[in-house]
Design an enzyme around this catalytic site. Structure first.
Site, PDB file in Angstrom:
ATOM      1  N   ARG A 199      35.953  51.320  34.255  1.00  0.00           N
ATOM      2  CA  ARG A 199      36.937  50.361  33.999  1.00  0.00           C
ATOM      3  C   ARG A 199      37.270  49.965  32.516  1.00  0.00           C
ATOM      4  O   ARG A 199      38.403  49.816  31.944  1.00  0.00           O
ATOM      5  CB  ARG A 199      36.622  48.858  34.748  1.00  0.00           C
ATOM      6  CG  ARG A 199      36.801  49.110  36.103  1.00  0.00           C
ATOM      7  CD  ARG A 199      36.571  47.988  37.070  1.00  0.00           C
ATOM      8  NE  ARG A 199      35.076  47.709  37.126  1.00  0.00           N
ATOM      9  CZ  ARG A 199      34.494  46.858  36.376  1.00  0.00           C
ATOM     10  NH1 ARG A 199      34.871  45.872  35.825  1.00  0.00           N
ATOM     11  NH2 ARG A 199      33.077  46.633  36.675  1.00  0.00           N
ATOM     12  N   ALA A 214      31.166  42.306  39.081  1.00  0.00           N
ATOM     13  CA  ALA A 214      32.324  42.950  38.272  1.00  0.00           C
ATOM     14  C   ALA A 214      33.347  42.035  37.911  1.00  0.00           C
ATOM     15  O   ALA A 214      33.724  41.090  38.602  1.00  0.00           O
ATOM     16  CB  ALA A 214      32.622  44.373  38.992  1.00  0.00           C
ATOM     17  N   CYS A 215      33.866  42.278  36.631  1.00  0.00           N
ATOM     18  CA  CYS A 215      35.075  41.652  36.266  1.00  0.00           C
ATOM     19  C   CYS A 215      35.564  42.606  35.069  1.00  0.00           C
ATOM     20  O   CYS A 215      34.594  43.251  34.453  1.00  0.00           O
ATOM     21  CB  CYS A 215      34.741  40.185  35.708  1.00  0.00           C
ATOM     22  SG  CYS A 215      34.007  39.174  36.777  1.00  0.00           S
ATOM     23  N   THR A 216      36.780  42.401  34.630  1.00  0.00           N
ATOM     24  CA  THR A 216      37.102  43.067  33.481  1.00  0.00           C
ATOM     25  C   THR A 216      38.258  42.091  32.677  1.00  0.00           C
ATOM     26  O   THR A 216      38.895  41.251  33.265  1.00  0.00           O
ATOM     27  CB  THR A 216      38.092  44.228  33.743  1.00  0.00           C
ATOM     28  OG1 THR A 216      37.450  45.142  34.326  1.00  0.00           O
ATOM     29  CG2 THR A 216      38.657  44.990  32.614  1.00  0.00           C
TER      30      THR A 216
END
Length: 354
Positions: A234, A28-30
């Site tokens: 997110r 995961a990342c944003t």
């Protein structure tokens, strides 16, 4: 459910829930882009990963001779722009900003499927994908115009220490606030190019993320926002907050606001959900002030933020040097304020390739 929501909205909610339930495994990342007052543009990203990603910060000057590291037919280029980047395992560029204010970020996308490489055509290792853009372009439009021609093949390889291929998508943003998201789906390149594309997370593919986010826009962020760590949740929170925070004319307040957004969509340290491996702890965050050319960095295991002032770096081809800031295991070395003078001259790392 409140009667004010239509049957269509309730169906959309069920679709959202089902989609999230069957989201494929991914890290995961944003990434978010803030459009502020007086032409202020700030891009932030979180790096979420199960293990230490081996990140250090690097300064690369103009005039560097590069190889696509994809075998004998690798593309070759000489860097036109200097940049500050965050590495992954010191074999790839995961994040960074060049001296023109162009920012690149790579995030995990498990649905990625790259063209089959014949070993003969021009090629570029996925580890150098973001750096290729930083080295060659000043704006998103310039980059998109070249990448759309697909004059080379993106070649992927296994993640260091893991038995799986790197499956990534790339985001671009420039000092004007323009954005692009580049994905490879079913072996074909897909480019989403618009100033409106301020947010990128992980699965599902960007087109579906936009559709899911439309549902949350109907509800409105002041009424309800999804609160889990899943990529689509997110995405919805980041999309709402990055446009809800004040457009302060004070740069310090703008930076603080953007940091607050990227922290809001971060995953608490230590959380790695066993039955949902796509949820991993946030390990670090970066915030790029593209107007003032400041690159901020925050490790979750250190007590403070530090930054690099690109205006005070020597990026020239004749006298500029490759520099490295050693962040230590799990990025635990502590720096504060402007960290330009803490960088040390170093031999550039070699991009992971064939």
């Amino acid at each position: 459910m409140s009667p004010k929501y239509s049957r269509a909205s309730r169906c959309a909610a069920l679709f959202v829930s089902a989609n999230l339930l069957f989201t494929p495994v991914a890290e995961a990342c944003t990434r978010v882009v803030y459009h502020g007052a007086d032409g202020e543009v700030i891009t932030a990203r979180s790096m979420d990963w199960t293990l230490d990603v081996g990140t250090n910060l690097w300064v690369f000057p103009r005039g560097m001779k590069r190889s696509g590291e994809a075998g004998p037919n690798s593309i070759r280029w000489t860097s036109k722009y200097g940049s500050v980047i965050a590495s992954g395992y010191d074999v790839s560029t995961t994040d960074g900003m060049n001296e023109a204010g162009l920012v690149t970020n790579v995030l995990w996308l498990v649905e990625s499927s790259y063209p089959e490489y014949d070993g003969k055509s021009p090629a570029l290792s996925i580890a150098a994908w973001a750096q290729y853009v930083l080295d060659n372009f000043a704006t998103v439009q310039e980059a998109v115009d070249v990448l759309a021609k697909q004059s080379f093949t993106i070649v992927t390889d296994k993640v260091p220490g893991q038995d799986r291929l790197a499956t990534l998508h790339l985001s671009l943003s420039d000092a004007t606030g323009d954005s692009a998201i580049i994905e490879f789906i079913g072996g074909k390149q897909v480019i989403h190019h618009s100033r409106d594309f301020q947010v990128m997370t992980n699965s599902p593919i960007f087109e579906k993320q936009l559709a899911l986010n439309e549902y949350w826009k109907q509800i409105g962020g002041t009424v309800m926002l999804p609160g889990t760590n899943r990529a689509s949740d997110r995405f919805a929170r980041a999309s709402f907050y990055v446009n809800a925070i004040p457009k302060s004319e004070k740069p310090v307040e703008a930076i603080a606001s953007v940091f607050s957004v990227i922290r809001n969509v971060s995953v608490p340290f230590g959380i790695n959900t066993l039955d949902q491996p796509n949820i991993s702890s946030t390990r670090w965050r970066s915030v790029s002030d593209q107007k003032r050319k400041l690159y901020f960095f925050e490790s979750v295991l250190t007590p403070n933020i530090f930054w690099v002032d690109l205006n005070k770096l020597d990026f020239s081809e004749k006298t500029g040097k490759v520099l490295k800031l050693d962040l230590g295991p799990d990025q635990t070395h502590i720096y504060s304020g402007v960290a330009n003078d803490r960088f040390k001259e170093a031999k550039p790392f070699k991009f992971l390739g064939l």
